[in-house]
Design an enzyme around this catalytic site. Sequence first.
Site, mmCIF file in Angstrom:
data_model
loop_
_atom_site.group_PDB
_atom_site.id
_atom_site.type_symbol
_atom_site.label_atom_id
_atom_site.label_comp_id
_atom_site.label_asym_id
_atom_site.label_seq_id
_atom_site.Cartn_x
_atom_site.Cartn_y
_atom_site.Cartn_z
ATOM 1 N N ASP A 1 36.555 38.840 43.750
ATOM 2 C CA ASP A 1 35.550 37.765 43.713
ATOM 3 C C ASP A 1 36.237 36.415 43.453
ATOM 4 O OD1 ASP A 1 36.180 38.203 41.068
ATOM 5 O OD2 ASP A 1 34.113 38.406 40.374
ATOM 6 N N SER A 2 37.554 36.452 43.187
ATOM 7 C CA SER A 2 38.336 35.213 43.096
ATOM 8 C C SER A 2 38.304 34.461 44.427
ATOM 9 C CB SER A 2 39.788 35.516 42.689
ATOM 10 O OG SER A 2 40.347 36.489 43.536
ATOM 11 N N ASP B 1 35.183 43.932 45.383
ATOM 12 C CA ASP B 1 34.754 43.495 44.054
ATOM 13 C C ASP B 1 33.234 43.328 44.027
ATOM 14 O OD1 ASP B 1 35.741 42.994 41.555
ATOM 15 O OD2 ASP B 1 36.651 41.060 42.048
ATOM 16 N N LYS C 1 35.137 47.607 42.530
ATOM 17 C CA LYS C 1 35.625 47.259 41.182
ATOM 18 C C LYS C 1 34.519 46.485 40.485
ATOM 19 C CE LYS C 1 38.759 43.800 40.386
ATOM 20 N NZ LYS C 1 37.997 42.888 39.512
ATOM 21 N N GLU D 1 33.446 44.588 36.490
ATOM 22 C CA GLU D 1 33.948 44.127 35.196
ATOM 23 C C GLU D 1 33.132 44.714 34.033
ATOM 24 O OE1 GLU D 1 34.142 39.841 35.082
ATOM 25 O OE2 GLU D 1 35.385 39.762 36.884
ATOM 26 N N GLU E 1 43.283 42.732 32.404
ATOM 27 C CA GLU E 1 43.637 41.344 32.699
ATOM 28 C C GLU E 1 43.866 40.550 31.415
ATOM 29 O OE1 GLU E 1 41.153 39.367 35.575
ATOM 30 O OE2 GLU E 1 42.113 37.429 35.227
#
Length: 264
Positions: free
Chosen positions: A43-44, A82, A111, A113, A180
């Site tokens: 998502d970056s 993501d 993925k 978070e 991270e």
Amino acid sequence: MKSIHSFKQMKQEGRKISMVTCYDSCFAKILAETEIDMLLVGDSVAMVYHGFDSTIHATMPMMVMHTAAVARGAPKKFIIGDMPFLTFKKGPTVALDAAAELMRAGADCVKLEGLKGHEGSIEALIGAGIPVMGHLGLTPQSVHQLGGHKVQAKESREAEILIAEAKKLEEMGCFSLVLECVPSELAQKVSVSLKIPCIGIGAGVGTDGQVLVLHDMLGASPEFKPKFLRQYSNLSENTKTSINQYVKDVQEKTYPSAEESYKA
Ligand code: KIV
């Protein structure tokens, strides 16, 4: 083509896993011809490609479009999609729909978070046969709560919570975990205590693999220099030099040459 089983085996054999982000077909085609193990459509992308100041601006249409582009460029690479901001917080139904879209676009897993508050979504995804990669430590979608992109779990209480959450994610069936921006000793402790591979970013050398944002490691934004980043290329300077040479060639009429022009 590698699978979640290949990564488990790599960990068992002590072979490190390498992962970079990828958002488009052009880079995917280049990466397809490298030894890289995994491509993360992170998502970056919202920051790197779309110029936003955080990943909370990543949307499903954005993630689906970029996942599909990467899958077209690197169909034989293992691709991680993501899950964007809040898609797994709204309950299992929304999470399943979002993951289905990413998988149909070409992701081999998703993925997401954190853990707290969306255990049900994680269980539903894994129960539906979708491999899930966890992500602990600095979780950028919570940047406003964390007060910035900072190193996490420096205090022993936070470290204990992270260890417990990592274990829980493994128990729930996640096949892998991103750690991270956490202290190296903690990342190593988590990696050693879990059977699933832990992929670090800003988490030291003791994890089972590393991930970097492609554009950061290629030097596309040289002003972004976190401590953990190693710059392997100078994309920004090389591009500027090439473009300025092109401008000069155009102005001086040395481009195009006769060989670069068509004859009747
Ligand atoms: O979106 C992303 O690029 C990520 C990596 C930093 C792990 O989640």
